[in-house]
Design a protein around this motif. Structure first.
Motif, PDB file in Angstrom:
ATOM      1  N   ASP A 103      45.338  36.067  38.734  1.00  0.00           N
ATOM      2  CA  ASP A 103      45.033  37.492  38.954  1.00  0.00           C
ATOM      3  C   ASP A 103      43.597  37.775  38.501  1.00  0.00           C
ATOM      4  OD1 ASP A 103      45.149  37.497  36.212  1.00  0.00           O
ATOM      5  OD2 ASP A 103      47.156  38.356  36.134  1.00  0.00           O
ATOM      6  N   GLU A 104      43.220  39.057  38.463  1.00  0.00           N
ATOM      7  CA  GLU A 104      41.843  39.412  38.114  1.00  0.00           C
ATOM      8  C   GLU A 104      41.476  38.928  36.717  1.00  0.00           C
ATOM      9  OE1 GLU A 104      44.250  41.295  39.894  1.00  0.00           O
ATOM     10  OE2 GLU A 104      43.701  43.179  38.955  1.00  0.00           O
ATOM     11  N   GLY A 105      42.486  38.606  35.923  1.00  0.00           N
ATOM     12  CA  GLY A 105      42.233  38.070  34.591  1.00  0.00           C
ATOM     13  C   GLY A 105      41.489  36.753  34.617  1.00  0.00           C
ATOM     14  N   PHE A 106      41.269  36.196  35.821  1.00  0.00           N
ATOM     15  CA  PHE A 106      40.512  34.954  35.918  1.00  0.00           C
ATOM     16  C   PHE A 106      39.063  35.205  36.333  1.00  0.00           C
ATOM     17  CE2 PHE A 106      43.397  31.273  35.585  1.00  0.00           C
ATOM     18  CZ  PHE A 106      44.519  31.975  35.211  1.00  0.00           C
ATOM     19  N   LEU A 107      38.738  36.445  36.629  1.00  0.00           N
ATOM     20  CA  LEU A 107      37.376  36.753  37.080  1.00  0.00           C
ATOM     21  C   LEU A 107      36.579  37.376  35.952  1.00  0.00           C
ATOM     22  CD1 LEU A 107      38.177  38.412  40.505  1.00  0.00           C
ATOM     23  CD2 LEU A 107      37.222  36.150  40.122  1.00  0.00           C
ATOM     24  N   ILE A 108      35.329  36.977  35.831  1.00  0.00           N
ATOM     25  CA  ILE A 108      34.458  37.602  34.845  1.00  0.00           C
ATOM     26  C   ILE A 108      33.779  38.758  35.561  1.00  0.00           C
ATOM     27  CG2 ILE A 108      32.567  37.239  33.239  1.00  0.00           C
ATOM     28  CD1 ILE A 108      33.338  34.301  33.211  1.00  0.00           C
ATOM     29  N   SER A 139      39.459  40.886  29.054  1.00  0.00           N
ATOM     30  CA  SER A 139      39.910  41.168  30.415  1.00  0.00           C
ATOM     31  C   SER A 139      39.944  39.915  31.269  1.00  0.00           C
ATOM     32  CB  SER A 139      39.033  42.240  31.061  1.00  0.00           C
ATOM     33  OG  SER A 139      37.766  41.710  31.309  1.00  0.00           O
ATOM     34  N   HIS A 140      39.223  38.876  30.886  1.00  0.00           N
ATOM     35  CA  HIS A 140      39.285  37.635  31.676  1.00  0.00           C
ATOM     36  C   HIS A 140      39.558  36.434  30.782  1.00  0.00           C
ATOM     37  CE1 HIS A 140      35.041  38.492  30.713  1.00  0.00           C
ATOM     38  NE2 HIS A 140      35.009  37.237  30.380  1.00  0.00           N
ATOM     39  N   ASP A 169      42.420  34.892  30.281  1.00  0.00           N
ATOM     40  CA  ASP A 169      43.236  33.904  30.993  1.00  0.00           C
ATOM     41  C   ASP A 169      42.326  32.903  31.692  1.00  0.00           C
ATOM     42  OD1 ASP A 169      45.745  34.672  30.319  1.00  0.00           O
ATOM     43  OD2 ASP A 169      46.130  35.834  32.136  1.00  0.00           O
ATOM     44  N   GLY A 170      41.293  33.450  32.332  1.00  0.00           N
ATOM     45  CA  GLY A 170      40.333  32.590  33.014  1.00  0.00           C
ATOM     46  C   GLY A 170      39.588  31.704  32.030  1.00  0.00           C
ATOM     47  N   TYR A 190      39.309  27.646  32.510  1.00  0.00           N
ATOM     48  CA  TYR A 190      38.114  26.972  33.015  1.00  0.00           C
ATOM     49  C   TYR A 190      37.938  25.662  32.269  1.00  0.00           C
ATOM     50  CZ  TYR A 190      36.869  31.660  34.592  1.00  0.00           C
ATOM     51  OH  TYR A 190      36.867  32.893  35.166  1.00  0.00           O
TER      52      TYR A 190
END
Lengths: 232, 491
Positions: free
Chosen positions: A80-85, B333-334, B336-337, B341
Motif C-alpha cells: 500500500d502507500e506505506g511503501f512510498l516515500i 508513513s512509509h 513498511d517500505g 527495501y
C-alpha cells in the motif's frame, strides 16, 4: 523459494493466518484470493517480516526471514502507500530504490524508458511529489519501483484494484512475461477472479487464515472460484 | 445538522484519536501543565499593577498598560500566523451531505475560535480591569474597555484567518502583512511614530469616552464579515487548503558519493526540507543559535560556567534532541517500505548517526564565533559538542526505538504534541540535565578543566566505540522493530 511451516498469526485469540505447510517455487505465479478478512495482507506482511508471527517459520531460500536480512536483496513488494516515500518525486524515488539495489541513474532511466507505456505520460517529469498524485498513479509508481530492482520474489497486494482497465491488462501481460522470461516468483492477491485466474499458474484460496484450496490456474480455476464465491 | 452536532463530532475526533487516550498519565501531566500556565497568566493580570508600581514607581499602571496594547495585538497577530491553523479540512466529509452551506460556515467560524490563544488574553484583561480600572474609572468604562479588548481579540482572530485564506490564493499576502508590521515597528524604533504614545492616547481616551468602544466593535464585525464572505464563495476543499508549490528538486549530489548511507542521509534532508513539521523544528534549531547573544555575556561576566555549558549544550545539540526524538517516526508513513527495501539495519542506524554528526558539526562551527566573547566559550562548546555527538546522539537513537507513535509530517510543529510519549519528555530532561549536573559537580569540587576534559572524554569514548554501539543499537532496533511498525500503522 519460500517454505512455510506451521505459520500462525493471531489477534486477540482470532487466527488471522494459519498455514500448516506451503512451498512456493521460483517461476510460479501465485494468485491469492479470498474475501476481506481472509488474511491475505497479513500473510504478505509476515512474508516481509513486517509483523511478528505468533508461531511457525518462514524460510526464504532456506533462511529464516526473521533472522537474516538476505531476503531484502532479492525481494520486492508493493502492498500500500506505506511503501512510498511520499515527499519525493517519482524520479527521486526510483533513483533511491535503484541505488539501494546497486543500479545507477542511467540504469534506472533505461528501465523507465521501457515502461513508458505503462506510465501513460502521467508520472514522469511532472515536477510533483508522490503525495500529490492520484491513488491510481501512486499505485503505478509503487509497482514500477518494485519491478525496478528485478527481484526474484515479487509481492503485489491487489494490484488490479486501483488501476485503470488499460493498465490492468498491461499488468496481466507483464506478470506472465516476467514469470516466463526471468523465472521470477510472483505472488499477487486479488479480488478480480478473472485476471487472477489468467495470470496465475497456481491459485491459493484463503478463508479465515487457512488455505482451503490449492489449485492450478486457468479456466478450470476460474469456474471453481465462481462456484466458491457465488452467493449462497 | 446543527452546530452542536458538528462540535460533538469534533469532540469525538479529539478524544478518539488513536494517540489521544493511550497514555493517561501524559494527558494528566499536560493538563496540569496547561492549568499552571493559565493560573500564572491570570495571576500576572492581577499582580501586574503591583509589579508596575514596585518596579517603576511614579508611573500610572493604567497608562503603562494602555501604551502596550497596540504592540500586544501586533505581536499577537504574528504569533497567530504561527500557531493557528485553518480548520478547513475537518469539513471535507460534510461537503457532500445534505447540509446547508450557512451552517457549515457557522461551524468553521465557531470551530476556529476554540484555541488557547483566544482564551489566554481574557486571563490578563479581566483581572487587570477589575483590580485597576474599575476603581479608577467606574463600571461603565470598565465594561466598555473589556468590550473593546474582546472585540480586538476577535478582530485579530478573524484577521489572521482572512490573511491566511488570502495567502492560500497568493502567498504574497502573508509577506505583505509581515512587512507592514515590520515597517511600523521600524518607524517606531526610529521614533518616527510612537506605538507607546499613540496606544496610550487611544486607550486612555477610550476610558474617558467609553462609548467609543463601538469603533473596535465595528472593526471586528467588518473583519468577521470579510472573512465570512470570502469563505462562502470559496467553500471548496482545494481552495481552502494551501496549494502545494511545484517541486524544486534539489539533489544533494555531494552525498551521492557515499553510497547507500549517503543516499539515506539525503533522504532525511529531503524529508526535513519538504515537510512542514520537521522544517519548523530545524528552523527553530537555527534560531536557537542566537541564544548565545542573549545568555553568554551574562554568564561570562558572573563566571557561571555551568550555565554556559547548559546553553552550549542547547546551542550545539538541539537538532539531535529535536529531530532525534522522532527519529524513526518521521518516516512512519512509509516505514513498511523502509523495512522492506534493501537496507541493512546497521547501515540505516549509521546513516542516522552520521546525520546527527553532520548537522551538529555545522551548528558547532557556526557557534564557534561566540569564542570572541571570551576564550572560555571555546573549550565549553567543544566539550558540549563532543558530548552531543558522542553520547547524546546514541542515547537519542536508543530512546527513539521506544517511540511507537505515528507522526503526521504536514501538521505544524508548534504546540503539537502528536507522537510524544512520556518517555520523550523524560529523555529530553535527561539529555539536558544529566551532563549539566556532572559538569556542575566537577567544576565546583575539582575544577574547570577537569569538568571540560571529563565531559569531552565521555564524548570521545562514545565516538571511538561508535561501530560497537551502532551494532548494539541495530540489535535493539530489531528487537522492537515489529512493535514500531505496528504502532506506525495505527494512524
Amino acid at each position: 523459494m519460500i517454505s512455510i511451516k506451521n505459520l500462525q498469526k493471531s489477534y486477540k485469540g482470532v487466527k488471522a493466518v494459519d498455514i500448516d505447510t506451503l512451498e512456493i517455487h521460483a517461476g510460479e505465479v501465485i494468485g491469492l484470493v479470498g474475501n476481506n478478512g481472509a488474511g491475505k495482507t497479513t500473510f504478505f506482511r509476515l512474508l516481509l517480516d513486517l509483523i511478528r508471527a505468533s508461531g511457525g517459520e518462514i524460510f526464504s531460500k532456506g533462511n529464516l526471514v526473521t533472522a537474516s536480512e538476505d531476503w531484502k536483496s532479492y525481494t520486492a513488494a508493493y502492498i500500500d502507500e506505506g511503501f512510498l516515500i511520499d515527499y519525493l518525486t517519482p524520479e527521486e524515488y526510483f533513483y533511491f530504490v535503484g541505488k539501494l539495489n546497486q543500479l545507477s541513474k542511467a540504469d534506472v532511466d533505461d528501465f523507465l524508458q521501457t515502461y513508458q507505456a505503462f506510465f501513460d505520460d502521467a508520472i514522469l517529469k511532472k515536477g510533483k511529489y508522490i503525495r500529490d498524485f492520484s491513488k491510481g498513479n501512486q499505485f503505478k509508481i509503487g509497482i514500477i519501483a518494485a519491478l525496478l530492482t528485478n527481484p526474484e520474489l515479487l509481492i503485489l497486494d491487489e494490484p488490479f484494484a486501483n488501476l485503470d482497465p488499460t493498465t490492468q491488462l498491461r499488468l496481466v501481460d507483464m506478470i506472465k512475461q516476467m514469470a516466463a522470461d526471468k523465472r521470477m516468483c510472483i505472488i499477487v492477491s486479488s479480488h478480480d477472479i478473472n485476471h487472477v485466474s489468467e495470470v496465475s499458474s497456481r491459485i491459493l484460496l484463503m478463508e479465515k487464515g487457512k488455505i482451503i484450496k490449492d489449485i492450478a490456474g486457468g479456466e478450470a480455476a476460474y469456474d471453481e472460484m465462481v462456484e466458491y464465491f457465488k452467493v449462497k | 445538522m446543527t452546530l452542536s452536532t458538528f462540535l460533538a463530532h469534533q469532540w469525538h475526533s479529539f478524544w478518539r484519536a488513536r494517540n489521544a487516550n493511550k497514555s493517561l498519565a501524559l494527558q494528566i501531566i499536560l493538563g496540569i501543565f496547561y492549568l499552571l500556565i493559565f493560573i500564572e497568566i491570570a495571576g500576572l493580570g492581577i499582580l501586574l499593577p503591583y509589579l508596575i508600581k514596585e518596579s517603576m514607581p511614579g508611573k500610572d499602571p493604567i497608562v503603562l498598560f494602555c501604551s502596550y496594547i497596540i504592540y500586544y495585538f501586533l505581536v499577537g497577530l504574528l504569533a497567530r500566523f504561527q500557531l493557528q491553523e485553518l480548520p478547513s479540512l475537518s469539513i471535507q466529509p460534510y461537503l457532500t451531505q445534505n447540509i446547508k452551506r450557512s451552517s457549515m460556515l457557522h461551524f468553521l467560524n465557531v470551530r476556529s475560535l476554540v484555541h488557547v490563544i483566544n482564551v489566554l488574553p481574557f486571563f490578563v484583561f479581566i483581572p487587570f480591569s477589575i483590580v485597576v480600572i474599575l476603581p479608577a474609572y467606574g463600571a461603565v468604562a470598565t465594561i466598555c474597555f473589556l468590550i473593546s479588548m474582546f472585540a480586538l481579540v476577535f478582530n485579530n482572530h478573524f484577521l489572521n484567518m482572512y490573511i491566511k485564506r488570502k495567502s492560500v490564493d497568493n502567498s504574497w499576502w502573508f509577506f505583505a502583512v509581515v512587512a507592514a508590521i515590520a515597517i511600523l515597528k521600524g518607524a517606531d524604533y526610529f521614533k518616527l511614530i510612537s506605538f507607546e504614545k499613540s496606544s496610550a492616547d487611544i486607550f486612555i481616551g477610550l476610558l474617558h469616552q467609553p462609548l467609543f468602544c463601538i469603533i473596535p466593535l465595528a472593526i471586528a464585525i467588518i473583519t468577521f464579515v470579510l472573512n465570512n464572505n470570502y469563505l462562502r464563495s470559496h467553500l471548496y476543499i482545494e481552495e481552502l487548503v494551501s496549494e502545494r508549490k511545484l517541486t524544486i528538486s534539489k539533489s544533494y549530489s555531494l552525498l551521492d558519493r557515499y553510497g547507500d548511507i549517503g543516499e539515506m542521509i539525503s533522504l532525511d534532508l529531503k524529508l526535513i526540507f519538504r515537510n512542514k513539521r520537521p522544517k519548523s523544528l530545524v528552523i527553530l534549531s537555527g534560531v536557537i543559535l542566537l541564544y548565545g547573544f542573549m545568555f553568554y555575556p551574562k554568564y561570562l561576566q558572573t563566571g557561571n560556567y555551568t550555565m554556559l555549558f547548559l546553553f552550549a549544550l542547547i546551542i550545539t545539540g538541539l537538532f539531535i534532541s529535536n529531530y532525534g526524538q522522532f527519529l524513526f517516526a518521521w518516516q512512519s508513513s512509509h516505514f513498511d517500505g523502509m523495512m522492506s527495501y534493501n537496507i541493512n539495519m546497521k547501515q540505516y542506524i549509521k546513516a542516522k548517526f552520521l546525520l546527527f554528526v553532520t548537522v551538529c558539526s555545522l551548528q558547532f562551527l557556526i557557534a564557534s564565533f561566540y569564542g570572541f566573547m571570551g576564550w572560555q566559550i571555546i573549550p565549553i562548546q567543544i566539550a558540549a559538542f563532543l558530548y552531543s555527538i558522542g553520547v547524546n546522539s546514541f542515547v537519542t537513537i536508543y530512546a527513539a526505538t521506544y517511540n511507537y507513535k505515528y507522526l503526521n509530517l504536514s501538521k505544524s510543529a508548534s504546540l503539537n504534541f502528536q507522537g510524544i510519549g512520556a518517555l520523550q519528555w523524560l529523555q529530553s530532561l535527561l539529555i539536558s540535565f544529566g551532563p549539566v549536573l556532572v559538569f556542575f559537580l566537577l567544576n565546583k569540587f575539582i575544577g574547570f578543566w577537569t569538568a571540560i576534559i571529563s565531559i569531552s572524554s565521555l564524548g570521545i569514548i562514545g565516538l571511538a566505540f561508535n561501530r560497537k554501539i551502532i551494532n548494539w543499537l541495530a540489535e535493539q532496533f530489531n528487537i522492537r522493530k515489529h512493535k514500531i511498525l505496528e504502532g506506525f500503522r495505527e494512524r
